[in-house]
Design an enzyme around this catalytic site. Sequence first.
Site, PDB file in Angstrom:
ATOM      1  CB  SER A 271     -57.739  48.450  84.126  1.00  0.00           C
ATOM      2  OG  SER A 271     -57.494  47.050  84.095  1.00  0.00           O
TER       3      SER A 271
ATOM      4  CE1 TYR B  44     -53.081  49.507  81.660  1.00  0.00           C
ATOM      5  CE2 TYR B  44     -53.633  47.754  83.194  1.00  0.00           C
ATOM      6  CZ  TYR B  44     -53.978  48.568  82.135  1.00  0.00           C
ATOM      7  OH  TYR B  44     -55.224  48.457  81.563  1.00  0.00           O
TER       8      TYR B  44
HETATM    9  P1  NAP Z   1     -54.815  48.723  72.322  1.00  0.00           P
HETATM   10  O1  NAP Z   1     -55.564  47.744  71.508  1.00  0.00           O
HETATM   11  O2  NAP Z   1     -53.345  48.632  72.410  1.00  0.00           O
HETATM   12  O3  NAP Z   1     -55.228  50.195  71.828  1.00  0.00           O
HETATM   13  C1  NAP Z   1     -54.679  51.332  72.455  1.00  0.00           C
HETATM   14  C2  NAP Z   1     -55.167  52.565  71.749  1.00  0.00           C
HETATM   15  O4  NAP Z   1     -54.617  53.726  72.395  1.00  0.00           O
HETATM   16  C3  NAP Z   1     -54.692  52.635  70.291  1.00  0.00           C
HETATM   17  O5  NAP Z   1     -55.664  53.303  69.529  1.00  0.00           O
HETATM   18  C4  NAP Z   1     -53.419  53.478  70.390  1.00  0.00           C
HETATM   19  O6  NAP Z   1     -53.103  54.062  69.145  1.00  0.00           O
HETATM   20  C5  NAP Z   1     -53.872  54.499  71.453  1.00  0.00           C
HETATM   21  N1  NAP Z   1     -52.774  55.171  72.138  1.00  0.00           N
HETATM   22  C6  NAP Z   1     -51.769  54.620  72.864  1.00  0.00           C
HETATM   23  N2  NAP Z   1     -50.952  55.587  73.328  1.00  0.00           N
HETATM   24  C7  NAP Z   1     -51.453  56.768  72.878  1.00  0.00           C
HETATM   25  C8  NAP Z   1     -51.050  58.108  73.005  1.00  0.00           C
HETATM   26  N3  NAP Z   1     -49.956  58.462  73.712  1.00  0.00           N
HETATM   27  N4  NAP Z   1     -51.798  59.075  72.416  1.00  0.00           N
HETATM   28  C9  NAP Z   1     -52.904  58.745  71.696  1.00  0.00           C
HETATM   29  N5  NAP Z   1     -53.337  57.499  71.556  1.00  0.00           N
HETATM   30  C10 NAP Z   1     -52.608  56.506  72.129  1.00  0.00           C
HETATM   31  O7  NAP Z   1     -55.325  48.711  73.845  1.00  0.00           O
HETATM   32  P2  NAP Z   1     -56.731  48.277  74.491  1.00  0.00           P
HETATM   33  O8  NAP Z   1     -56.591  46.930  75.040  1.00  0.00           O
HETATM   34  O9  NAP Z   1     -57.835  48.576  73.560  1.00  0.00           O
HETATM   35  O10 NAP Z   1     -56.776  49.295  75.728  1.00  0.00           O
HETATM   36  C11 NAP Z   1     -57.517  50.498  75.676  1.00  0.00           C
HETATM   37  C12 NAP Z   1     -57.755  50.978  77.092  1.00  0.00           C
HETATM   38  O11 NAP Z   1     -58.438  49.964  77.807  1.00  0.00           O
HETATM   39  C13 NAP Z   1     -56.480  51.254  77.862  1.00  0.00           C
HETATM   40  O12 NAP Z   1     -56.657  52.423  78.648  1.00  0.00           O
HETATM   41  C14 NAP Z   1     -56.313  50.036  78.739  1.00  0.00           C
HETATM   42  O13 NAP Z   1     -55.645  50.344  79.921  1.00  0.00           O
HETATM   43  C15 NAP Z   1     -57.760  49.677  79.000  1.00  0.00           C
HETATM   44  N6  NAP Z   1     -57.979  48.263  79.362  1.00  0.00           N
HETATM   45  C16 NAP Z   1     -57.801  47.252  78.456  1.00  0.00           C
HETATM   46  C17 NAP Z   1     -58.107  45.936  78.828  1.00  0.00           C
HETATM   47  C18 NAP Z   1     -58.037  44.770  77.854  1.00  0.00           C
HETATM   48  O14 NAP Z   1     -58.361  43.651  78.237  1.00  0.00           O
HETATM   49  N7  NAP Z   1     -57.688  44.973  76.615  1.00  0.00           N
HETATM   50  C19 NAP Z   1     -58.544  45.662  80.133  1.00  0.00           C
HETATM   51  C20 NAP Z   1     -58.679  46.706  81.019  1.00  0.00           C
HETATM   52  C21 NAP Z   1     -58.417  48.011  80.637  1.00  0.00           C
HETATM   53  P3  NAP Z   1     -51.550  54.404  68.741  1.00  0.00           P
HETATM   54  O15 NAP Z   1     -50.713  53.271  69.226  1.00  0.00           O
HETATM   55  O16 NAP Z   1     -51.583  54.592  67.264  1.00  0.00           O
HETATM   56  O17 NAP Z   1     -51.254  55.685  69.462  1.00  0.00           O
END
Ligand code: NAP
Length: 254
Positions: A138, A152
Site C-alpha cells: 500500500s 496497518y
Molecule cells: P477487501 O475488499 O476487504 O478484500 C480483502 C480480501 O482478503 C477478501 O477476499 C478477504 O476474504 C481476504 N482475506 C482477509 N483476511 C484473510 C485471511 N486471513 N485469509 C485469507 N483471505 C483473507 O480489501 P481490499 O481493499 O481489496 O484490499 C486487498 C489488499 O489491498 C490488502 O492487502 C490491502 O491492504 C491492499 N490495499 C487496498 C487499498 C484500497 O484502496 N482498497 C489500498 C492499498 C492497499 P475473507 O474476508 O472471506 O477472508
Amino acid sequence: MFTPVTGRSVVVTGGTKGIGKGIARVFARAGANVLIVGRDEQAASAAARELGVSHLAADVSRAEDCARIAETAVRRHGGVDVLCANAGVFPDKRLTDMTEDDIDQVLGVNIKGTMLCVKACLSPLQASGHGRVILTSSITGPVTGYPGWSHYGASKAAQLGFMRTAAMELAPKGITINAVLPGNILTDSLMEHGEDYLRGMTAAIPLGRLGTTEDIGNACLFLATDEAAYITGHSMVVDGGQILPESQEALGLM
Ligand code: NAP
C-alpha cells in the site's frame, strides 16, 4: 507485445473481493488458470462462479492453510507460476485504543500471512522455472500515513522489508518478488466510507479519479510477464499520482 500468460497457474489470496478479485479477473481474462482464496466459503464460491475461476476457503495467517493453498493449485492447475499475495485487513483503530489483539490480527494476516503463503508456494514456484511473487502492499505505511492505521501501515511497510531479502534468497531459484502499492482503489469496502469520503479522496488524486481494481490487476499482470523477468525486489506505486503533491497548495496549483 508481451508474451501471454495463457495456461499459467496463478494463485490470488484475497481474490474473492475487492482488489484481489480485480487481479483475478485480469489474469482470468488473460487466459491464466486462477485459484482465488478467502476465508468465507460462500463469498469465494460466488466470486469463482462470476469470474470462471477455481476457489479455496483458507486463512493465510495459518501455516497449514497456506500449505493447502499450494497443494490445491498444484493438484488443480499443475503448479504455481504466479502467487499474488494480496489478502489483507485494515480495521481502523487509533493507537491510544489499540489492543494487543488488534495488533496481532493485522500483523498476523498482512505480514505473517504474506510470509507463510510465499514460503508454502516456494517449491512449485521454483519448479515452474519462472516463478513470480507479487505482493499487494500500500502507499499507507511505505510512503504515507493515515490516522487509525498505524498497525496497518507498519504491516504494509514490513511487506517491503520482507520482499527485499526474499528477493535475494529467491533469485537463485529463478523466482522474482515485487510489490504493487495501491493508492485509493474503489472497492465495496472503500464505498462503505460514504460519498463525502470518496469525494475528498478523489480531490487528492492528480489524475482526477479513484483507481479501479483492474488498474492494480494490470500492474500485477505486467510483473508476471516474461518481459518483467529482470525486475525483482521492487515496488510499483499505482495511485494516479496521489503521493506526488508536496502540499495542498501544490495540488491547488494544477
Ligand atoms: P477487501 O475488499 O476487504 O478484500 C480483502 C480480501 O482478503 C477478501 O477476499 C478477504 O476474504 C481476504 N482475506 C482477509 N483476511 C484473510 C485471511 N486471513 N485469509 C485469507 N483471505 C483473507 O480489501 P481490499 O481493499 O481489496 O484490499 C486487498 C489488499 O489491498 C490488502 O492487502 C490491502 O491492504 C491492499 N490495499 C487496498 C487499498 C484500497 O484502496 N482498497 C489500498 C492499498 C492497499 P475473507 O474476508 O472471506 O477472508
